[in-house]
Design a protein around this motif. Sequence first.
Motif, PDB file in Angstrom:
ATOM      1  N   GLU A 149       0.742  -1.112  -0.364  1.00 28.56           N
ATOM      2  CA  GLU A 149      -0.143   0.066   0.036  1.00 28.56           C
ATOM      3  C   GLU A 149       0.815   1.267   0.165  1.00 28.56           C
ATOM      4  O   GLU A 149       2.599   1.547   0.146  1.00 28.56           O
ATOM      5  CB  GLU A 149      -1.155   0.164   1.599  1.00 28.56           C
ATOM      6  N   ALA A 150       0.614   2.074  -0.247  1.00 26.57           N
ATOM      7  CA  ALA A 150       1.016   3.799   0.203  1.00 26.57           C
ATOM      8  C   ALA A 150       1.223   5.040   0.388  1.00 26.57           C
ATOM      9  O   ALA A 150       1.469   5.696   0.933  1.00 26.57           O
ATOM     10  CB  ALA A 150       0.570   4.531  -1.430  1.00 26.57           C
ATOM     11  N   ALA A 151      -0.306   3.812   1.573  1.00 23.76           N
ATOM     12  CA  ALA A 151      -0.465   5.035   2.780  1.00 23.76           C
ATOM     13  C   ALA A 151      -0.826   4.675   4.606  1.00 23.76           C
ATOM     14  O   ALA A 151      -1.528   3.365   3.782  1.00 23.76           O
ATOM     15  CB  ALA A 151      -1.204   6.682   2.549  1.00 23.76           C
ATOM     16  N   MET A 152      -0.609   5.322   5.028  1.00 22.95           N
ATOM     17  CA  MET A 152      -1.612   4.228   6.552  1.00 22.95           C
ATOM     18  C   MET A 152      -1.817   5.875   7.577  1.00 22.95           C
ATOM     19  O   MET A 152      -0.947   6.406   7.296  1.00 22.95           O
ATOM     20  CB  MET A 152      -0.978   3.640   7.020  1.00 22.95           C
ATOM     21  N   LEU A 153      -3.083   5.923   8.304  1.00 19.45           N
ATOM     22  CA  LEU A 153      -3.997   6.722   8.959  1.00 19.45           C
ATOM     23  C   LEU A 153      -3.260   6.264  10.202  1.00 19.45           C
ATOM     24  O   LEU A 153      -4.695   5.109  10.824  1.00 19.45           O
ATOM     25  CB  LEU A 153      -4.991   7.277   8.533  1.00 19.45           C
ATOM     26  N   GLY A 154      -2.851   6.776  11.182  1.00 20.91           N
ATOM     27  CA  GLY A 154      -2.835   6.394  12.762  1.00 20.91           C
ATOM     28  C   GLY A 154      -3.837   7.375  13.447  1.00 20.91           C
ATOM     29  O   GLY A 154      -3.487   8.169  12.987  1.00 20.91           O
ATOM     30  N   VAL A 155      -4.000   6.218  14.261  1.00 20.05           N
ATOM     31  CA  VAL A 155      -5.870   7.010  15.361  1.00 20.05           C
ATOM     32  C   VAL A 155      -5.389   6.923  16.625  1.00 20.05           C
ATOM     33  O   VAL A 155      -4.759   5.843  16.943  1.00 20.05           O
ATOM     34  CB  VAL A 155      -6.563   7.311  15.157  1.00 20.05           C
ATOM     35  N   GLY A 156      -4.357   8.377  17.479  1.00 16.71           N
ATOM     36  CA  GLY A 156      -4.351   8.086  18.861  1.00 16.71           C
ATOM     37  C   GLY A 156      -5.490   8.328  19.678  1.00 16.71           C
ATOM     38  O   GLY A 156      -6.173   8.119  19.533  1.00 16.71           O
ATOM     39  N   ARG A 157      -5.021   7.797  20.863  1.00 16.36           N
ATOM     40  CA  ARG A 157      -6.304   7.931  21.961  1.00 16.36           C
ATOM     41  C   ARG A 157      -6.810   9.253  21.956  1.00 16.36           C
ATOM     42  O   ARG A 157      -6.511   9.798  21.649  1.00 16.36           O
ATOM     43  CB  ARG A 157      -5.263   8.126  23.284  1.00 16.36           C
ATOM     44  N   ILE A 158      -8.273   9.207  22.383  1.00 17.31           N
ATOM     45  CA  ILE A 158      -9.337  10.574  22.572  1.00 17.31           C
ATOM     46  C   ILE A 158      -9.454  11.034  24.157  1.00 17.31           C
ATOM     47  O   ILE A 158      -9.961  10.283  24.644  1.00 17.31           O
ATOM     48  CB  ILE A 158     -10.425  10.253  21.651  1.00 17.31           C
ATOM     49  N   VAL A 159      -8.622  11.943  24.042  1.00 16.57           N
ATOM     50  CA  VAL A 159      -8.500  12.232  25.707  1.00 16.57           C
ATOM     51  C   VAL A 159      -8.856  13.989  25.800  1.00 16.57           C
ATOM     52  O   VAL A 159      -8.722  14.642  24.961  1.00 16.57           O
ATOM     53  CB  VAL A 159      -7.686  11.898  26.211  1.00 16.57           C
ATOM     54  N   PRO A 160     -10.049  14.554  26.805  1.00 17.44           N
ATOM     55  CA  PRO A 160     -10.048  15.747  27.414  1.00 17.44           C
ATOM     56  C   PRO A 160      -8.208  16.197  27.905  1.00 17.44           C
ATOM     57  O   PRO A 160      -7.562  16.137  27.959  1.00 17.44           O
ATOM     58  CB  PRO A 160     -10.538  15.581  28.941  1.00 17.44           C
ATOM     59  N   LYS A 161      -8.511  17.271  26.601  1.00 23.14           N
ATOM     60  CA  LYS A 161      -7.292  18.696  26.915  1.00 23.14           C
ATOM     61  C   LYS A 161      -7.780  19.440  26.595  1.00 23.14           C
ATOM     62  O   LYS A 161      -9.086  20.200  26.329  1.00 23.14           O
ATOM     63  CB  LYS A 161      -6.289  17.612  25.859  1.00 23.14           C
ATOM     64  N   PRO A 162      -6.428  20.631  27.377  1.00 24.43           N
ATOM     65  CA  PRO A 162      -6.888  22.240  26.798  1.00 24.43           C
ATOM     66  C   PRO A 162      -7.089  22.265  25.935  1.00 24.43           C
ATOM     67  O   PRO A 162      -6.014  22.020  24.981  1.00 24.43           O
ATOM     68  CB  PRO A 162      -5.685  22.852  27.887  1.00 24.43           C
ATOM     69  N   TRP A 163      -7.890  23.718  25.079  1.00 24.47           N
ATOM     70  CA  TRP A 163      -7.830  23.844  23.939  1.00 24.47           C
ATOM     71  C   TRP A 163      -8.635  24.805  23.806  1.00 24.47           C
ATOM     72  O   TRP A 163      -9.493  25.547  24.327  1.00 24.47           O
ATOM     73  CB  TRP A 163      -9.272  22.337  22.834  1.00 24.47           C
ATOM     74  N   VAL A 164      -8.158  25.755  22.679  1.00 22.94           N
ATOM     75  CA  VAL A 164      -8.542  27.221  22.399  1.00 22.94           C
ATOM     76  C   VAL A 164      -9.898  26.925  21.680  1.00 22.94           C
ATOM     77  O   VAL A 164     -10.094  26.112  20.630  1.00 22.94           O
ATOM     78  CB  VAL A 164      -8.005  27.487  21.520  1.00 22.94           C
ATOM     79  N   HIS A 165     -10.883  27.263  22.089  1.00 18.78           N
ATOM     80  CA  HIS A 165     -12.527  26.517  21.949  1.00 18.78           C
ATOM     81  C   HIS A 165     -13.145  28.646  20.903  1.00 18.78           C
ATOM     82  O   HIS A 165     -13.641  28.494  22.433  1.00 18.78           O
ATOM     83  CB  HIS A 165     -13.341  25.419  21.819  1.00 18.78           C
ATOM     84  N   GLY A 198     -12.001  31.276  20.384  1.00 19.28           N
ATOM     85  CA  GLY A 198     -11.465  32.031  21.368  1.00 19.28           C
ATOM     86  C   GLY A 198     -11.498  32.171  22.376  1.00 19.28           C
ATOM     87  O   GLY A 198     -10.876  32.912  23.366  1.00 19.28           O
ATOM     88  N   GLU A 199     -11.938  31.027  23.209  1.00 17.78           N
ATOM     89  CA  GLU A 199     -11.230  30.614  24.736  1.00 17.78           C
ATOM     90  C   GLU A 199     -10.504  29.916  25.074  1.00 17.78           C
ATOM     91  O   GLU A 199     -10.823  28.846  24.694  1.00 17.78           O
ATOM     92  CB  GLU A 199     -12.591  31.284  25.965  1.00 17.78           C
ATOM     93  N   LEU A 200     -10.488  29.337  26.432  1.00 23.34           N
ATOM     94  CA  LEU A 200      -9.588  28.339  26.745  1.00 23.34           C
ATOM     95  C   LEU A 200     -10.425  27.390  27.595  1.00 23.34           C
ATOM     96  O   LEU A 200     -11.738  28.003  28.056  1.00 23.34           O
ATOM     97  CB  LEU A 200      -8.200  28.285  27.948  1.00 23.34           C
ATOM     98  N   ALA A 201     -11.044  26.097  26.098  1.00 19.76           N
ATOM     99  CA  ALA A 201     -11.928  24.841  27.391  1.00 19.76           C
ATOM    100  C   ALA A 201     -11.025  23.730  27.393  1.00 19.76           C
ATOM    101  O   ALA A 201      -9.994  23.526  26.932  1.00 19.76           O
ATOM    102  CB  ALA A 201     -12.742  25.453  26.412  1.00 19.76           C
ATOM    103  N   VAL A 202     -11.823  22.993  27.921  1.00 19.90           N
ATOM    104  CA  VAL A 202     -11.132  21.079  28.106  1.00 19.90           C
ATOM    105  C   VAL A 202     -11.885  20.622  26.940  1.00 19.90           C
ATOM    106  O   VAL A 202     -13.557  20.731  26.954  1.00 19.90           O
ATOM    107  CB  VAL A 202     -11.932  20.714  29.380  1.00 19.90           C
ATOM    108  N   ARG A 203     -11.555  19.844  25.756  1.00 20.77           N
ATOM    109  CA  ARG A 203     -12.252  19.707  24.766  1.00 20.77           C
ATOM    110  C   ARG A 203     -11.430  17.941  24.267  1.00 20.77           C
ATOM    111  O   ARG A 203     -10.342  17.882  25.107  1.00 20.77           O
ATOM    112  CB  ARG A 203     -11.330  20.170  23.891  1.00 20.77           C
ATOM    113  N   GLN A 204     -12.118  16.891  23.285  1.00 20.68           N
ATOM    114  CA  GLN A 204     -12.096  15.540  22.883  1.00 20.68           C
ATOM    115  C   GLN A 204     -10.829  16.218  22.404  1.00 20.68           C
ATOM    116  O   GLN A 204     -11.212  16.037  21.255  1.00 20.68           O
ATOM    117  CB  GLN A 204     -13.079  14.898  22.802  1.00 20.68           C
TER     118      GLN A 204
END
Length: 457
Positions: free
Chosen positions: A394-410, A412-418
């Motif tokens: 094959e020519a490619a592979m998509l890797g997916v890590g764990r989905i975890v709550p992290k600080p994220w700018v949403h 315009g504001e800092l929020a906890v997002r998945q």
Amino acid sequence: MAQVLEFKLPDLGEGLTEAEIVRWLVEVGDVVAVDQPVVEVETAKAMVEVPCPYGGVVTARFGEEGAELPVGAPLLTVAVGSVEPATEGGTPGEASGGATETESSGNVLVGYGTGAPAARRRRIRPAPVSSTPLSTPLSAPSSSGPGSEAGKAPALGAVDSQGPVAVVSPLVRKLARQHGLDLRQIAGTGRDGLILRTDVESAIRSVDGERVAGAASLPRSEPDASAERIALRGVRGAVAEKLSRSRREIPDATCWVDADATELMAARAAMNAGGAAAGAKVSVLALLARICTAALARFPELNSTVDADAREIVRLPGVHLGFAAQTERGLVVPVVREAHTRNVESIGAEIARLTEAARDGRLTPAQLTGGTFTLNNYGVFGVDGSTPIINHPEAAMLGVGRIVPKPWVHEGELAVRQVVQLSLTFDHRVCDGGTAGGFLRYVADCVEQPVMLLRTL
């Protein structure tokens, strides 16, 4: 009269050259019917029950459970018709008259077949069939004894400088050609001097070793005698070979991005809110698989393979989506056929079916081959990122890590997002970073805004 037919380990397809005997399903003396499974073997890709194309009485078995046999090695012999007592100068189990016409299915393996009646051959052995031990070694016939030299045809492995080479697989020839090796200079370790893939790989390692000989100034330490040694065979051996080949042949590169998966998780929860009445629950993997098929429709360069001999990139018309699955027997990659024609529910149902078969060891070689793109969810192991090795060819592979709550700018504001990390490892021969980045960005956008998929549903 009886005719003794020898049934050999058939060609398993997909370049497989050997199999390990896991369990015998018949004993010497048992009566078998045409197409009755007689032995369970483990190939580098799956566990397979091998049916015998002949009906009759089993007169001998070759190889004990756990033994590894090359393609073309005898599995068992079957006496077809009535077996007469040996006459003077004869051998028990041999036909005393001309060859008896027998019927056979022509099939030699579940999922494979000759499409025509198998050739009927009479087995000739110097010892009585009934006295053959189950652990008879698969060696060439002895050359000793009266008249053994006169008129004797050369063995399969006795190749003269101008004659043919004893090779069972075109892949073996291709591998030798890619590394500039002369097959006539390689001693085959298979039956009758057959040159196996392992023989060519050993020659490659030997040549590479000669090139670096003397480069190291420090003496090499010998391994500890008490160290555990584990044979690289079966599924583990197949994984090792495929990954090594991928690293040798594919100039890979990896790009990655963090994505806010909060909306994707909310969409999944809404889909599953109806419970069992609404059908099977939708998995995150099924959603990601559907996103991949949509992305590959926009970036078909990544749904391709490279024909190195022809110096061509082959773009494939359909998406056969592989997904990595960890089992007790090792890592396997089942393939969802025609994934580009399926919706989320259909993809999810097929992933669930193949995963169950993988855990039970019931996957067939056909279900483990033919993939065009692989989705690797290593997040189930609790890790955030990885740089996976492409599943050759094959020519490619998509890797997916764990989905975890992290600080994220949403907004315009800092929020906890998945948050999830996505990585794309791609063959740099089929595309440049712009294409790979565009694919990965589209996947990330669909994860962050699943409504984008409505355009392609």
